[in-house]
Design a protein around this motif. Structure first.
Motif, PDB file in Angstrom:
ATOM      1  N   LYS A 267     -24.162   1.248  72.636  1.00 21.76           N
ATOM      2  CA  LYS A 267     -23.586   1.203  73.980  1.00 21.76           C
ATOM      3  C   LYS A 267     -22.417   2.184  74.052  1.00 21.76           C
ATOM      4  O   LYS A 267     -21.745   2.425  73.042  1.00 21.76           O
ATOM      5  N   PRO A 268     -22.133   2.734  75.226  1.00 26.68           N
ATOM      6  CA  PRO A 268     -21.027   3.696  75.343  1.00 26.68           C
ATOM      7  C   PRO A 268     -19.669   3.107  74.985  1.00 26.68           C
ATOM      8  O   PRO A 268     -18.783   3.825  74.522  1.00 26.68           O
ATOM      9  N   ALA A 271     -17.688   3.902  71.678  1.00 26.17           N
ATOM     10  CA  ALA A 271     -17.334   5.281  71.347  1.00 26.17           C
ATOM     11  C   ALA A 271     -15.892   5.436  70.882  1.00 26.17           C
ATOM     12  O   ALA A 271     -15.613   6.108  69.885  1.00 26.17           O
ATOM     13  N   PHE A 285     -27.845   7.570  69.428  1.00 30.04           N
ATOM     14  CA  PHE A 285     -27.448   6.692  70.530  1.00 30.04           C
ATOM     15  C   PHE A 285     -28.711   6.037  71.039  1.00 30.04           C
ATOM     16  O   PHE A 285     -29.635   6.691  71.517  1.00 30.04           O
ATOM     17  N   TYR A 307     -24.935   7.618  80.532  1.00 31.95           N
ATOM     18  CA  TYR A 307     -24.961   8.742  79.598  1.00 31.95           C
ATOM     19  C   TYR A 307     -23.725   9.619  79.766  1.00 31.95           C
ATOM     20  O   TYR A 307     -23.190  10.139  78.784  1.00 31.95           O
ATOM     21  N   LEU A 310     -20.832   8.095  77.895  1.00 36.21           N
ATOM     22  CA  LEU A 310     -20.938   8.353  76.456  1.00 36.21           C
ATOM     23  C   LEU A 310     -20.514   9.780  76.128  1.00 36.21           C
ATOM     24  O   LEU A 310     -19.698  10.006  75.225  1.00 36.21           O
ATOM     25  N   VAL A 319     -23.832  14.897  70.281  1.00 36.42           N
ATOM     26  CA  VAL A 319     -24.297  13.557  70.615  1.00 36.42           C
ATOM     27  C   VAL A 319     -25.827  13.591  70.642  1.00 36.42           C
ATOM     28  O   VAL A 319     -26.422  14.273  71.476  1.00 36.42           O
TER      29      VAL A 319
END
Length: 557
Positions: A267-268, A271, A285, A307, A310, A319
């Motif tokens: 999940k973002p 990060a 990811f 996205y 992220l 990424v």
């Protein structure tokens, strides 16, 4: 002094007295209830609701991967099909306790027979049943003991609810008799940086209060250690603490060869913590979180937002995003919900996306939109690719939608064996060691009964990693590792020696892997890898690598 062996998680080492998990609650007797079915039904509903809310609360407290696992357990407790099974037994005059026990056992047996992800969830169902029965009896939920002092926890295996909330001021180390390196216990132990060894044969015979050394780096549990042994453990703990406190540097070998250390994220919102621990980017990811909670595929706008979040967290960094990997353990009603006898070998990953190409096109569009709105270096890869033709298909459709760097995951032996041809087409390859091991050794990676086969140290798996690395070298293409294997510090060195150019892992594994890489040159890595490749099984490959790496000698009597 005796020495027991298992699979160590990380490089940690600890010592202390043993405390064993209590035995499960005894099975309720099948005797007629003295209450009415309505009264028993009310008791069961209250108990199940209480257990589900407790699991959700534990999840909120734990956060991370543990929260996802515990929320899944809470949903399992309140599954309508399971509720019907319980209701049928209550209507037949059974007690609440027996109805829960018998219905959950029947449901568990059904899940076990399915294998794969659902088979693995059978153990979680046992834990939920135990908690519900304990609540009905007015007893504390089964779980981790509290002897009143720090201890080494020994258990058959741990339920996610127990692992998630271990008191790390009390639990010095974790030893289980079951489970493998990709089990939930291992994954959560790694996430929490718990010194742990799983799959330790003979650990069930260890006695409460017995002092042991738990050496995850060596994969050993040593009984009756001497004062000298314990002093050595304390020195190693101090050295690891100093290494962890050292300034974070980019991943590299001792000769300066760069080995970027990336993280696996689901999940973002994970990060920021990953960057703080020194992540140089994202190597995997998983986009499934957007899809698993939806009755239909999320639209381009919703995906673009996720996205973009992220990519913004990794400005200027690489990424690698995996296209939707549905099927097998992650079936989706709008993509591939048809019954399959063996879903791990069925319509999953890219195969499912090709069958519903509009979903793939929308995801690629959203990724391209997010890429255009940020300054991260976006790479996109397809899961479950098994042929050169599939590689050509994915690279072409990704480029058509504006994806600049398109690659494939190497999870199937056929793709590793054709790596020279595959990497003539794809921009990069990323080896998913969990699935590659599963398919190489024909051992379901989520099935505890074959956990001993699920070992990425097996020379057959290492040979396939080398074949992929060789293909990358021929074409000058990057080859990353994004399975749990990269989190094993010594195995990380071996993987680099086999041709891996980047390593991706759980954020908490970064420090140990970074420190270990700095103790070996590229020539060392290749020599250690050769020693492992020459072995005939996983255990001897691991031992050969330890010897070739001249790691600290194991503790002996």
């Amino acid at each position: 002094m005796t020495e027991l062996r298992g699979v160590g998680i990380g490089l940690g080492v600890a010592h202390g007295p043993i405390a064993r998990m209590a035995a499960p609650l005894p099975a309720p007797e099948d005797s007629p209830s003295t209450a009415t079915p309505e009264e028993e039904t009310a008791r069961v509903r209250d108990a199940i609701a209480a257990v589900a809310r407790d699991l959700e609360t534990r999840g909120e407290t734990a956060g991370g991967a543990a929260q996802e696992v515990l929320e899944a357990q809470a949903m399992m407790a309140e599954d309508p099909a399971l509720e019907e099974e319980v209701a049928a037994r209550l209507a037949a005059g059974k007690t609440a306790e027996f109805a829960v026990f018998d219905a959950f056992a029947s449901f568990r047996d059904t899940l076990s027979a399915m294998g794969g992800y659902l088979g693995e969830r059978a153990a979680d169902l046992d834990d939920v049943a135990q908690r519900v029965i304990a609540h009905l009896r007015g007893l504390p939920a089964p779980g981790v003991p509290d002897p009143g002092h720090p201890f080494v926890l020994v258990a058959k295996d741990l339920a996610p609810a127990d692992t998630a909330l271990l008191d790390l001021d009390k639990v010095l180390a974790l030893v289980t008799t079951e489970g493998g390196p990709t089990s939930h216990t291992a994954i959560l132990a790694r996430e929490k940086s718990i010194v742990a060894i799983v799959g330790v044969h003979g650990a069930g015979d260890l006695a409460d209060g017995e002092t042991v050394i738990v050496d995850a780096a060596q994969g050993t549990v040593v009984t009756s250690p001497s004062e000298t042994d314990i002093a050595q453990v304390e020195r190693r703990k101090a050295d690891r603490a100093a290494a962890a406190a050292a300034p974070i540097t980019p991943g590299a070998l001792s000769d300066g060869t760069p080995v970027p250390l990336l993280v696996n994220l689901g999940k973002p919102d994970g990060a920021a913590a990953a960057v703080e621990l020194g992540a140089e980017g994202v190597g995997l990811f998983r986009t499934e979180f957007l899809f698993l909670s939806s009755a239909q595929a999320p639209g381009v706008e919703e995906q673009t937002k996720a996205y973009t979040e992220l990519l913004q967290a990794f400005e200027g960094k690489k990424v690698v995003v995996r296209a939707l990997d549905a099927g097998a353990d992650k079936p989706l009603a709008f993509l591939n919900d048809a019954h399959e006898e063996n879903p791990a070998l069925g319509l999953r990953g890219l195969r499912a996306l090709r069958a519903s190409e509009d979903i793939l096109r929308e995801q690629l569009t959203a990724l391209a939109n997010a890429d255009a709105a940020t300054n991260a270096d976006l790479w996109v890869m397809a899961p479950m690719v098994s042929t050169v033709e599939e590689t050509e298909y994915f690279v072409a459709i990704a480029k058509e939608h504006g994806i600049k760097t398109a690659g494939v995951m190497v999870e199937v032996p056929s793709l590793a064996l054709l790596a020279d041809k595959v990497l003539a087409v794809a921009d990069f390859a990323s080896i998913g060691t969990n699935d590659l091991t599963q398919y190489t050794l024909a051992a379901d990676r989520l099935l505890g009964s074959v956990a001993s086969f699920q070992d990425p140290w097996h020379p057959a798996v290492l040979q396939l990693v080398k074949a992929t690395g060789d293909g990358g070298r021929v074409h000058g293409k990057p080859v990353g590792i994004c399975g749990e294997a990269a989190a094993d510090p010594l195995l990380a060195v071996v993987l680099v020696g086999l041709g891996a150019t980047t390593l991706s892992m759980a954020p908490t594994a970064l420090a140990d892997v970074r420190a270990t890489l700095l103790t070996h040159s590229l020539d060392d890595a290749r020599r250690i890898a050769s020693a492992a490749l020459a072995a005939s099984d996983a255990a001897s490959a691991r031992s050969a690598a330890h010897e070739a790496a001249s790691l600290p000698k194991e503790i002996h009597s």
